[in-house]
Design a protein around this motif. Structure first.
Motif, PDB file in Angstrom:
ATOM      1  N   PHE A  14      23.202 -32.272  -3.168  1.00  0.00           N
ATOM      2  CA  PHE A  14      21.910 -32.000  -2.556  1.00  0.00           C
ATOM      3  C   PHE A  14      20.840 -31.760  -3.603  1.00  0.00           C
ATOM      4  CE2 PHE A  14      25.170 -30.528   0.354  1.00  0.00           C
ATOM      5  CZ  PHE A  14      24.789 -31.152   1.528  1.00  0.00           C
ATOM      6  N   GLY A  15      19.613 -32.141  -3.243  1.00  0.00           N
ATOM      7  CA  GLY A  15      18.441 -31.841  -4.047  1.00  0.00           C
ATOM      8  C   GLY A  15      17.342 -31.357  -3.119  1.00  0.00           C
ATOM      9  N   PHE A  16      16.551 -30.421  -3.593  1.00  0.00           N
ATOM     10  CA  PHE A  16      15.466 -29.857  -2.790  1.00  0.00           C
ATOM     11  C   PHE A  16      14.208 -29.864  -3.646  1.00  0.00           C
ATOM     12  CE2 PHE A  16      19.460 -27.985  -1.537  1.00  0.00           C
ATOM     13  CZ  PHE A  16      19.468 -28.209  -0.172  1.00  0.00           C
ATOM     14  N   THR A  17      13.139 -30.422  -3.117  1.00  0.00           N
ATOM     15  CA  THR A  17      11.913 -30.510  -3.881  1.00  0.00           C
ATOM     16  C   THR A  17      10.700 -30.207  -3.010  1.00  0.00           C
ATOM     17  OG1 THR A  17      10.625 -31.914  -5.359  1.00  0.00           O
ATOM     18  CG2 THR A  17      11.688 -32.988  -3.511  1.00  0.00           C
ATOM     19  N   ALA A  18       9.666 -29.705  -3.662  1.00  0.00           N
ATOM     20  CA  ALA A  18       8.404 -29.411  -2.985  1.00  0.00           C
ATOM     21  C   ALA A  18       7.288 -29.709  -3.987  1.00  0.00           C
ATOM     22  CB  ALA A  18       8.351 -27.958  -2.542  1.00  0.00           C
ATOM     23  N   SER A  19       6.368 -30.558  -3.603  1.00  0.00           N
ATOM     24  CA  SER A  19       5.284 -30.922  -4.508  1.00  0.00           C
ATOM     25  C   SER A  19       4.169 -29.886  -4.455  1.00  0.00           C
ATOM     26  CB  SER A  19       4.731 -32.296  -4.139  1.00  0.00           C
ATOM     27  OG  SER A  19       4.006 -32.214  -2.934  1.00  0.00           O
ATOM     28  N   ARG A  20       3.173 -30.069  -5.264  1.00  0.00           N
ATOM     29  CA  ARG A  20       2.049 -29.127  -5.305  1.00  0.00           C
ATOM     30  C   ARG A  20       1.206 -29.173  -4.040  1.00  0.00           C
ATOM     31  NH1 ARG A  20      -0.319 -28.818 -11.410  1.00  0.00           N
ATOM     32  NH2 ARG A  20       1.595 -28.003 -12.325  1.00  0.00           N
ATOM     33  N   HIS A  21       1.395 -30.188  -3.221  1.00  0.00           N
ATOM     34  CA  HIS A  21       0.685 -30.251  -1.944  1.00  0.00           C
ATOM     35  C   HIS A  21       1.161 -29.145  -0.994  1.00  0.00           C
ATOM     36  CE1 HIS A  21      -1.448 -33.888  -2.849  1.00  0.00           C
ATOM     37  NE2 HIS A  21      -0.318 -34.474  -3.220  1.00  0.00           N
ATOM     38  N   VAL A  22       2.367 -28.650  -1.225  1.00  0.00           N
ATOM     39  CA  VAL A  22       2.914 -27.566  -0.399  1.00  0.00           C
ATOM     40  C   VAL A  22       2.178 -26.264  -0.686  1.00  0.00           C
ATOM     41  CG1 VAL A  22       4.971 -26.180   0.046  1.00  0.00           C
ATOM     42  CG2 VAL A  22       5.163 -28.653  -0.177  1.00  0.00           C
ATOM     43  N   GLY A  23       1.797 -26.043  -1.922  1.00  0.00           N
ATOM     44  CA  GLY A  23       1.089 -24.828  -2.295  1.00  0.00           C
ATOM     45  C   GLY A  23       1.389 -24.453  -3.729  1.00  0.00           C
ATOM     46  N   LYS A  24       1.073 -23.218  -4.053  1.00  0.00           N
ATOM     47  CA  LYS A  24       1.334 -22.739  -5.413  1.00  0.00           C
ATOM     48  C   LYS A  24       2.820 -22.439  -5.571  1.00  0.00           C
ATOM     49  CE  LYS A  24      -3.285 -21.266  -6.249  1.00  0.00           C
ATOM     50  NZ  LYS A  24      -4.061 -20.718  -7.323  1.00  0.00           N
ATOM     51  N   ALA A  25       3.207 -21.956  -6.746  1.00  0.00           N
ATOM     52  CA  ALA A  25       4.619 -21.792  -7.094  1.00  0.00           C
ATOM     53  C   ALA A  25       5.385 -20.936  -6.091  1.00  0.00           C
ATOM     54  CB  ALA A  25       4.754 -21.205  -8.492  1.00  0.00           C
ATOM     55  N   VAL A  26       4.780 -19.876  -5.610  1.00  0.00           N
ATOM     56  CA  VAL A  26       5.464 -18.984  -4.671  1.00  0.00           C
ATOM     57  C   VAL A  26       5.794 -19.732  -3.377  1.00  0.00           C
ATOM     58  CG1 VAL A  26       5.224 -16.896  -3.281  1.00  0.00           C
ATOM     59  CG2 VAL A  26       4.445 -16.912  -5.645  1.00  0.00           C
ATOM     60  N   ALA A  27       4.850 -20.511  -2.868  1.00  0.00           N
ATOM     61  CA  ALA A  27       5.063 -21.269  -1.633  1.00  0.00           C
ATOM     62  C   ALA A  27       6.102 -22.367  -1.834  1.00  0.00           C
ATOM     63  CB  ALA A  27       3.748 -21.865  -1.149  1.00  0.00           C
ATOM     64  N   ARG A  28       6.062 -23.034  -2.974  1.00  0.00           N
ATOM     65  CA  ARG A  28       7.041 -24.099  -3.246  1.00  0.00           C
ATOM     66  C   ARG A  28       8.446 -23.529  -3.366  1.00  0.00           C
ATOM     67  NH1 ARG A  28       3.091 -25.588  -7.089  1.00  0.00           N
ATOM     68  NH2 ARG A  28       4.528 -25.116  -8.804  1.00  0.00           N
ATOM     69  N   ASN A  29       8.580 -22.395  -4.057  1.00  0.00           N
ATOM     70  CA  ASN A  29       9.894 -21.767  -4.200  1.00  0.00           C
ATOM     71  C   ASN A  29      10.435 -21.302  -2.854  1.00  0.00           C
ATOM     72  OD1 ASN A  29      10.025 -22.152  -6.958  1.00  0.00           O
ATOM     73  ND2 ASN A  29       9.041 -20.197  -7.411  1.00  0.00           N
ATOM     74  N   ARG A  30       9.572 -20.743  -2.017  1.00  0.00           N
ATOM     75  CA  ARG A  30       9.998 -20.310  -0.680  1.00  0.00           C
ATOM     76  C   ARG A  30      10.457 -21.498   0.146  1.00  0.00           C
ATOM     77  NH1 ARG A  30       7.972 -19.708   4.526  1.00  0.00           N
ATOM     78  NH2 ARG A  30       8.924 -17.979   5.647  1.00  0.00           N
ATOM     79  N   ALA A  31       9.727 -22.607   0.060  1.00  0.00           N
ATOM     80  CA  ALA A  31      10.095 -23.815   0.803  1.00  0.00           C
ATOM     81  C   ALA A  31      11.472 -24.309   0.369  1.00  0.00           C
ATOM     82  CB  ALA A  31       9.046 -24.901   0.590  1.00  0.00           C
ATOM     83  N   ARG A  32      11.723 -24.352  -0.920  1.00  0.00           N
ATOM     84  CA  ARG A  32      13.033 -24.797  -1.411  1.00  0.00           C
ATOM     85  C   ARG A  32      14.140 -23.837  -0.990  1.00  0.00           C
ATOM     86  NH1 ARG A  32       9.915 -26.466  -5.992  1.00  0.00           N
ATOM     87  NH2 ARG A  32      10.294 -24.462  -6.992  1.00  0.00           N
ATOM     88  N   ARG A  33      13.865 -22.533  -1.047  1.00  0.00           N
ATOM     89  CA  ARG A  33      14.870 -21.546  -0.614  1.00  0.00           C
ATOM     90  C   ARG A  33      15.214 -21.703   0.861  1.00  0.00           C
ATOM     91  NH1 ARG A  33      11.812 -17.833  -3.507  1.00  0.00           N
ATOM     92  NH2 ARG A  33      11.053 -16.931  -1.569  1.00  0.00           N
ATOM     93  N   LEU A  34      14.198 -21.906   1.694  1.00  0.00           N
ATOM     94  CA  LEU A  34      14.436 -22.074   3.129  1.00  0.00           C
ATOM     95  C   LEU A  34      15.288 -23.314   3.402  1.00  0.00           C
ATOM     96  CD1 LEU A  34      10.945 -21.173   4.624  1.00  0.00           C
ATOM     97  CD2 LEU A  34      13.057 -19.878   4.871  1.00  0.00           C
ATOM     98  N   MET A  35      14.946 -24.426   2.762  1.00  0.00           N
ATOM     99  CA  MET A  35      15.725 -25.657   2.972  1.00  0.00           C
ATOM    100  C   MET A  35      17.151 -25.499   2.461  1.00  0.00           C
ATOM    101  SD  MET A  35      13.052 -28.768   2.201  1.00  0.00           S
ATOM    102  CE  MET A  35      12.770 -28.300   0.500  1.00  0.00           C
ATOM    103  N   ARG A  36      17.310 -24.881   1.306  1.00  0.00           N
ATOM    104  CA  ARG A  36      18.638 -24.679   0.727  1.00  0.00           C
ATOM    105  C   ARG A  36      19.512 -23.833   1.644  1.00  0.00           C
ATOM    106  NH1 ARG A  36      17.213 -22.212  -3.949  1.00  0.00           N
ATOM    107  NH2 ARG A  36      16.416 -24.198  -4.697  1.00  0.00           N
ATOM    108  N   GLU A  37      18.952 -22.779   2.201  1.00  0.00           N
ATOM    109  CA  GLU A  37      19.712 -21.902   3.096  1.00  0.00           C
ATOM    110  C   GLU A  37      20.061 -22.617   4.405  1.00  0.00           C
ATOM    111  OE1 GLU A  37      21.633 -18.303   4.251  1.00  0.00           O
ATOM    112  OE2 GLU A  37      21.105 -19.244   2.348  1.00  0.00           O
TER     113      GLU A  37
END
Length: 86
Positions: A14-37
């Motif tokens: 698996f790979g999880f990615t979020a571009s800068r269109h999602v938001g700043k670093a905090v938002a991108r990290n949260r998005a990846r964490r949610l998908m990973r979980e």
């Protein structure tokens, strides 16, 4: 969004990615964490032998975990990689 390719192995990668269109670093990290979980909790339902890349879209910033989990499940269903039996 989901990209999938067969890998010829008896397990999935698996790979999880979020571009800068999602938001700043905090938002991108949260998005990846949610998908990973969401994937981790449903791992037994995913067909083995695939490389899967989940790509976050900007709508994920306002979504709760259950919405992200439902979206990941729907993507796997549409790709034909969801199996009901355990």
């Amino acid at each position: 969004m989901l990209c999938a390719l067969p890998n010829g192995l008896p397990y999935c990668r698996f790979g999880f990615t979020a571009s800068r269109h999602v938001g700043k670093a905090v938002a991108r990290n949260r998005a990846r964490r949610l998908m990973r979980e969401a994937v981790r909790l449903n791992l037994q339902h995913i067909e083995p032998g695939w490389d899967l890349v989940f790509i976050a879209r900007s709508a994920i910033t306002g979504a709760c975990f259950r919405e992200v989990e439902a979206a990941c499940t729907a993507l796997l269903h549409r790709a034909g990689l969801w199996r009901q039996e355990l």
